[in-house]
Design an enzyme around this catalytic site. Structure first.
Site, PDB file in Angstrom:
ATOM      1  N   CYS A  79       0.844  -1.196   0.000  1.00 29.02           N
ATOM      2  CA  CYS A  79       0.000   0.000   0.000  1.00 29.02           C
ATOM      3  C   CYS A  79       0.885   1.253   0.000  1.00 29.02           C
ATOM      4  CB  CYS A  79      -0.995  -0.059   1.153  1.00 29.02           C
ATOM      5  SG  CYS A  79      -2.395   1.066   0.943  1.00 29.02           S
ATOM      6  N   HIS A 173      -3.658  -5.355   0.165  1.00 27.21           N
ATOM      7  CA  HIS A 173      -3.219  -5.836   1.478  1.00 27.21           C
ATOM      8  C   HIS A 173      -3.234  -7.367   1.541  1.00 27.21           C
ATOM      9  CE1 HIS A 173      -3.420  -2.069   4.007  1.00 27.21           C
ATOM     10  NE2 HIS A 173      -3.824  -1.655   2.821  1.00 27.21           N
ATOM     11  N   GLU A 175      -2.310  -9.209   3.974  1.00 27.58           N
ATOM     12  CA  GLU A 175      -2.614  -9.657   5.337  1.00 27.58           C
ATOM     13  C   GLU A 175      -4.098  -9.614   5.663  1.00 27.58           C
ATOM     14  OE1 GLU A 175      -2.567  -5.237   5.719  1.00 27.58           O
ATOM     15  OE2 GLU A 175      -1.541  -6.712   4.500  1.00 27.58           O
TER      16      GLU A 175
END
Length: 195
Positions: A79, A173, A175
């Site tokens: 990001c 992202h 995660e």
């Protein structure tokens, strides 16, 4: 050892947890606590630059880390980290329209070691108000960066350095629970080595 640079993002804990489940030999340093000369004394095998607030130009220390370590250490910017890597190598940033906050998008990627074993298109979480500007250059972002993943609308979702083959930026992202194959992508990155 894996270095995670924490840019004071609410997702940093999730990122540390996801990476730690793959390899627990990691250190987390806040971006304003970093001294590049001291990092040289650590046995850093991989660097991950976390998401965070603001504009990439506000993170000069992260840019110093990228420029110093990219020739010999795999780096993954996520990001904001993606935008930091892009601006290090002369890409420009623009406002995202619309702003994305917790929305999933289909990601279309080229064949690359980062995406090995990941079925494209894949779904990934997006949380951002800025994007790397494609600037009508096709896959060539700059003389040393190329685009390796986009959305259906052509928004850049990943880039890679042409010469430092293991320097990557991803806008999404890995995660997040919304990123279906995020753990696989992190494993792929952590398997990369210059030798």
């Amino acid at each position: 050892m894996i270095l995670i640079i924490d840019n004071y993002d609410s997702f940093s804990y999730n990122l540390v947890q996801s990476v730690g489940e793959i390899n627990s030999d990691l250190i987390v340093l806040r971006s304003d606590e970093i001294d590049v000369s001291k990092l040289q004394n650590l046995n850093i095998k991989h660097i991950i630059i976390s998401p965070g607030p603001g504009h990439p130009d506000e993170y000069t220390i992260c840019k110093q880390v990228v420029k110093f370590f990219a020739p010999y250490t795999p780096i993954l910017g996520i990001c904001l980290g993606h935008q930091i890597i892009a601006t290090c190598y002369n890409a420009s940033i623009k406002k995202s329209s619309p702003v994305f906050h917790g929305r999933a998008s289909k990601i279309y990627c080229l064949k690359d070691k980062l995406f090995l074993g990941i079925h494209a298109p894949f779904t990934a979480a997006r949380y951002h108000s800025l994007v790397v500007d494609q600037d009508k250059r096709g896959l060539d972002l700059t003389t040393c960066l190329k685009t390796i993943a986009i959305t259906r609308e052509g928004v850049i979702m990943a880039c890679k350095h042409r010469y430092y083959h293991f320097t990557y930026g991803i806008q999404f992202h890995p995660e997040s629970m919304l990123t279906i194959q995020g753990t696989k992508l992190l494993k792929n990155f952590l398997s990369l080595s210059y030798g």
